[in-house]
Design a protein around this motif. Structure first.
Motif, PDB file in Angstrom:
ATOM      1  N   GLU A 184       4.675 -12.232  -0.932  1.00  0.00           N
ATOM      2  CA  GLU A 184       4.879 -12.698  -2.299  1.00  0.00           C
ATOM      3  C   GLU A 184       3.639 -13.402  -2.845  1.00  0.00           C
ATOM      4  OE1 GLU A 184       7.261 -11.726  -4.174  1.00  0.00           O
ATOM      5  OE2 GLU A 184       8.279 -10.711  -2.509  1.00  0.00           O
ATOM      6  N   LEU A 185       2.834 -13.963  -1.947  1.00  0.00           N
ATOM      7  CA  LEU A 185       1.569 -14.556  -2.368  1.00  0.00           C
ATOM      8  C   LEU A 185       0.605 -13.459  -2.817  1.00  0.00           C
ATOM      9  CD1 LEU A 185      -0.216 -17.021  -2.741  1.00  0.00           C
ATOM     10  CD2 LEU A 185      -0.736 -16.961  -0.291  1.00  0.00           C
ATOM     11  N   LEU A 186       0.625 -12.332  -2.119  1.00  0.00           N
ATOM     12  CA  LEU A 186      -0.199 -11.191  -2.538  1.00  0.00           C
ATOM     13  C   LEU A 186       0.237 -10.703  -3.922  1.00  0.00           C
ATOM     14  CD1 LEU A 186      -0.297  -9.190   0.822  1.00  0.00           C
ATOM     15  CD2 LEU A 186      -2.142 -10.553  -0.171  1.00  0.00           C
ATOM     16  N   VAL A 187       1.530 -10.652  -4.154  1.00  0.00           N
ATOM     17  CA  VAL A 187       2.051 -10.254  -5.466  1.00  0.00           C
ATOM     18  C   VAL A 187       1.558 -11.218  -6.538  1.00  0.00           C
ATOM     19  CG1 VAL A 187       4.141 -10.017  -6.862  1.00  0.00           C
ATOM     20  CG2 VAL A 187       4.080  -9.086  -4.540  1.00  0.00           C
ATOM     21  N   ALA A 188       1.598 -12.515  -6.235  1.00  0.00           N
ATOM     22  CA  ALA A 188       1.165 -13.522  -7.208  1.00  0.00           C
ATOM     23  C   ALA A 188      -0.311 -13.375  -7.542  1.00  0.00           C
ATOM     24  CB  ALA A 188       1.448 -14.925  -6.668  1.00  0.00           C
ATOM     25  N   VAL A 189      -1.137 -13.068  -6.536  1.00  0.00           N
ATOM     26  CA  VAL A 189      -2.574 -12.876  -6.768  1.00  0.00           C
ATOM     27  C   VAL A 189      -2.805 -11.667  -7.663  1.00  0.00           C
ATOM     28  CG1 VAL A 189      -4.771 -12.254  -5.677  1.00  0.00           C
ATOM     29  CG2 VAL A 189      -3.318 -14.003  -4.636  1.00  0.00           C
ATOM     30  N   VAL A 190      -2.129 -10.570  -7.352  1.00  0.00           N
ATOM     31  CA  VAL A 190      -2.281  -9.345  -8.143  1.00  0.00           C
ATOM     32  C   VAL A 190      -1.851  -9.587  -9.586  1.00  0.00           C
ATOM     33  CG1 VAL A 190      -1.342  -7.023  -8.466  1.00  0.00           C
ATOM     34  CG2 VAL A 190      -2.098  -7.758  -6.198  1.00  0.00           C
ATOM     35  N   ARG A 191      -0.731 -10.266  -9.759  1.00  0.00           N
ATOM     36  CA  ARG A 191      -0.227 -10.533 -11.112  1.00  0.00           C
ATOM     37  C   ARG A 191      -1.204 -11.411 -11.889  1.00  0.00           C
ATOM     38  NH1 ARG A 191       4.562 -12.647  -9.912  1.00  0.00           N
ATOM     39  NH2 ARG A 191       5.712 -10.691 -10.059  1.00  0.00           N
ATOM     40  N   ALA A 192      -1.732 -12.442 -11.235  1.00  0.00           N
ATOM     41  CA  ALA A 192      -2.642 -13.372 -11.912  1.00  0.00           C
ATOM     42  C   ALA A 192      -3.969 -12.709 -12.267  1.00  0.00           C
ATOM     43  CB  ALA A 192      -2.881 -14.595 -11.030  1.00  0.00           C
TER      44      ALA A 192
ATOM     45  N   ASP B 107       2.486   7.531   3.796  1.00  0.00           N
ATOM     46  CA  ASP B 107       3.723   6.756   3.919  1.00  0.00           C
ATOM     47  C   ASP B 107       3.455   5.261   3.795  1.00  0.00           C
ATOM     48  OD1 ASP B 107       6.612   6.538   4.564  1.00  0.00           O
ATOM     49  OD2 ASP B 107       5.861   5.525   6.352  1.00  0.00           O
ATOM     50  N   GLY B 108       2.497   4.752   4.571  1.00  0.00           N
ATOM     51  CA  GLY B 108       2.216   3.320   4.554  1.00  0.00           C
ATOM     52  C   GLY B 108       1.681   2.838   3.215  1.00  0.00           C
ATOM     53  N   GLN B 109       0.725   3.563   2.685  1.00  0.00           N
ATOM     54  CA  GLN B 109       0.158   3.164   1.398  1.00  0.00           C
ATOM     55  C   GLN B 109       1.131   3.402   0.258  1.00  0.00           C
ATOM     56  OE1 GLN B 109      -3.593   5.272   1.178  1.00  0.00           O
ATOM     57  NE2 GLN B 109      -4.669   3.625   2.238  1.00  0.00           N
ATOM     58  N   GLY B 110       1.910   4.473   0.336  1.00  0.00           N
ATOM     59  CA  GLY B 110       2.902   4.732  -0.698  1.00  0.00           C
ATOM     60  C   GLY B 110       3.916   3.607  -0.796  1.00  0.00           C
ATOM     61  N   LYS B 111       4.337   3.080   0.351  1.00  0.00           N
ATOM     62  CA  LYS B 111       5.278   1.959   0.359  1.00  0.00           C
ATOM     63  C   LYS B 111       4.627   0.699  -0.200  1.00  0.00           C
ATOM     64  CE  LYS B 111       8.151   3.607   4.177  1.00  0.00           C
ATOM     65  NZ  LYS B 111       8.521   3.410   5.608  1.00  0.00           N
ATOM     66  N   ASP B 112       3.336   0.490   0.119  1.00  0.00           N
ATOM     67  CA  ASP B 112       2.637  -0.685  -0.404  1.00  0.00           C
ATOM     68  C   ASP B 112       2.481  -0.613  -1.923  1.00  0.00           C
ATOM     69  OD1 ASP B 112       2.390  -1.896   2.061  1.00  0.00           O
ATOM     70  OD2 ASP B 112       0.411  -1.054   2.465  1.00  0.00           O
ATOM     71  N   ILE B 113       2.174   0.560  -2.429  1.00  0.00           N
ATOM     72  CA  ILE B 113       2.053   0.745  -3.879  1.00  0.00           C
ATOM     73  C   ILE B 113       3.397   0.490  -4.555  1.00  0.00           C
ATOM     74  CG2 ILE B 113       1.683   2.481  -5.680  1.00  0.00           C
ATOM     75  CD1 ILE B 113      -0.441   3.734  -3.793  1.00  0.00           C
ATOM     76  N   ALA B 114       4.474   1.053  -3.987  1.00  0.00           N
ATOM     77  CA  ALA B 114       5.802   0.854  -4.562  1.00  0.00           C
ATOM     78  C   ALA B 114       6.207  -0.617  -4.505  1.00  0.00           C
ATOM     79  CB  ALA B 114       6.823   1.712  -3.813  1.00  0.00           C
ATOM     80  N   PHE B 115       5.860  -1.290  -3.414  1.00  0.00           N
ATOM     81  CA  PHE B 115       6.158  -2.721  -3.265  1.00  0.00           C
ATOM     82  C   PHE B 115       5.523  -3.524  -4.390  1.00  0.00           C
ATOM     83  CE2 PHE B 115       4.781  -6.891  -1.753  1.00  0.00           C
ATOM     84  CZ  PHE B 115       5.953  -7.441  -1.249  1.00  0.00           C
ATOM     85  N   LEU B 116       4.245  -3.281  -4.643  1.00  0.00           N
ATOM     86  CA  LEU B 116       3.553  -3.999  -5.706  1.00  0.00           C
ATOM     87  C   LEU B 116       4.093  -3.636  -7.079  1.00  0.00           C
ATOM     88  CD1 LEU B 116      -0.191  -3.912  -4.593  1.00  0.00           C
ATOM     89  CD2 LEU B 116       1.329  -5.899  -4.651  1.00  0.00           C
ATOM     90  N   ARG B 117       4.297  -2.347  -7.295  1.00  0.00           N
ATOM     91  CA  ARG B 117       4.747  -1.905  -8.610  1.00  0.00           C
ATOM     92  C   ARG B 117       6.117  -2.514  -8.946  1.00  0.00           C
ATOM     93  NH1 ARG B 117       3.796   3.722  -8.301  1.00  0.00           N
ATOM     94  NH2 ARG B 117       1.709   3.341  -9.114  1.00  0.00           N
ATOM     95  N   ASP B 118       6.999  -2.566  -7.986  1.00  0.00           N
ATOM     96  CA  ASP B 118       8.336  -3.115  -8.221  1.00  0.00           C
ATOM     97  C   ASP B 118       8.277  -4.603  -8.552  1.00  0.00           C
ATOM     98  OD1 ASP B 118       9.445  -0.660  -7.743  1.00  0.00           O
ATOM     99  OD2 ASP B 118      10.089  -1.120  -5.692  1.00  0.00           O
ATOM    100  N   ARG B 119       7.395  -5.327  -7.876  1.00  0.00           N
ATOM    101  CA  ARG B 119       7.392  -6.779  -8.017  1.00  0.00           C
ATOM    102  C   ARG B 119       6.455  -7.283  -9.124  1.00  0.00           C
ATOM    103  NH1 ARG B 119       9.101  -5.223  -3.420  1.00  0.00           N
ATOM    104  NH2 ARG B 119      10.499  -6.470  -2.100  1.00  0.00           N
ATOM    105  N   VAL B 120       5.304  -6.665  -9.232  1.00  0.00           N
ATOM    106  CA  VAL B 120       4.337  -7.132 -10.231  1.00  0.00           C
ATOM    107  C   VAL B 120       4.817  -6.857 -11.639  1.00  0.00           C
ATOM    108  CG1 VAL B 120       2.000  -6.826 -11.120  1.00  0.00           C
ATOM    109  CG2 VAL B 120       2.364  -6.983  -8.662  1.00  0.00           C
ATOM    110  N   THR B 121       5.465  -5.727 -11.816  1.00  0.00           N
ATOM    111  CA  THR B 121       5.894  -5.344 -13.164  1.00  0.00           C
ATOM    112  C   THR B 121       7.328  -5.795 -13.470  1.00  0.00           C
ATOM    113  OG1 THR B 121       6.658  -3.169 -12.391  1.00  0.00           O
ATOM    114  CG2 THR B 121       4.383  -3.349 -13.148  1.00  0.00           C
ATOM    115  N   ALA B 122       7.971  -6.485 -12.511  1.00  0.00           N
ATOM    116  CA  ALA B 122       9.364  -6.915 -12.711  1.00  0.00           C
ATOM    117  C   ALA B 122       9.417  -7.970 -13.822  1.00  0.00           C
ATOM    118  CB  ALA B 122       9.912  -7.479 -11.425  1.00  0.00           C
TER     119      ALA B 122
END
Length: 258
Positions: A221-229, A243-258
């Motif tokens: 969640e700290l990584l999400v906060a950095v990306v958002r800021a 697979d690994g990178q696709g999940k990481d991209i989806a993780f960020l997209r779901d949380r950063v744009t929420a």
């Protein structure tokens, strides 16, 4: 906010589609070698694509060093990669901040960076914007500790130079992520790209070993906060391929744009 990944250079657009990525980053030559970049076979397609393109310069480039046998070829190789990156429509060429040798004055490294931009200016400047990336290790590094980064920007800030923030490197380099965006922007005035990576190692370890966002030593969640800021395009340089990178991209997209 566009989110993507570092991919193999063979077919970056196919790699982007497989990961549902809006950004791709790749090498144009062996990252551990001194070979000049070659023309990419899909340069036209990359220039025309909606996917944003970034190129990472080889790791061997170190324009800060006092060693002439490394510094001079590094300048020339950086210039040639910037030219090649422009041919694929890259928005930036990422290069590590470099370092001086043990016992050398790091101030010389900052001045060598200044001379690098002056050298490029003699031939019309870099064809692609240079994005200097913070690094994880080294006591004589020019862009590990942010006090050094500030001195580097004092030397080169008058040039059109950008910055790439790597979260793993900051964590491993001993720079807290909680307020990292504000502290970087206070120095550089900008963040042009974020490398969103978790770290396999502890804070201030000096070790550059990336992990997937939901794993590693950094709170995701700290990584999400950095990306958002930061509010900049994002590239994950994490393991696991599609697979690994696709999940990481989806993780960020779901949380950063929420």
């Amino acid at each position: 906010m566009r989110i993507g990944a570092h991919v193999d250079a063979g077919d970056p657009l196919a790699e982007a589609a497989a990961r549902k990525a809006e950004v791709v980053q790749f090498f144009l030559a062996d990252p551990k070698g001194w070979k000049a970049p070659e023309e990419h076979p899909d340069a036209d397609g990359l220039r025309a694509a909606e996917v944003e393109v970034y190129v990472h310069a080889p790791y061997v480039i170190n324009v800060a060093t006092t060693n002439n046998r490394i510094r001079i070829p590094s300048r020339k190789l950086l210039l040639s990669h910037a030219t090649a990156a422009a041919r694929v429509g890259a928005k930036g060429l990422i290069v590590h901040g470099g370092h001086v040798g043990k016992g050398d004055d790091v101030a010389v490294g900052f001045d060598n960076w200044r001379k690098t931009f002056a050298f490029a200016a003699e031939s019309g400047g870099f064809a692609t914007p240079i994005l200097i990336e913070n690094t994880a290790g080294g006591d004589n590094a020019c862009a590990r500790r942010f006090d050094a980064l500030a001195r580097l920007w004092d030397a080169i800030g008058s040039y059109e130079v950008g910055f790439c923030l790597d979260t793993c490197h900051a964590h491993a380099g001993g720079e807290a992520l909680l307020d990292v965006v504000d502290r970087v922007k206070a120095i550089t005035g900008r963040i042009d790209l974020v490398h969103a990576n978790n770290s396999r190692d502890a804070f201030d370890s000096g070790a550059d070993r990336h992990d997937n966002l939901g794993q590693g030593m950094i709170d995701p969640e700290l990584l999400v906060a950095v990306v958002r800021a930061a509010g900049a395009p994002v590239v994950v340089e994490t393991p696991g391929g599609v697979d690994g990178q696709g999940k990481d991209i989806a993780f960020l997209r779901d949380r950063v744009t929420a």
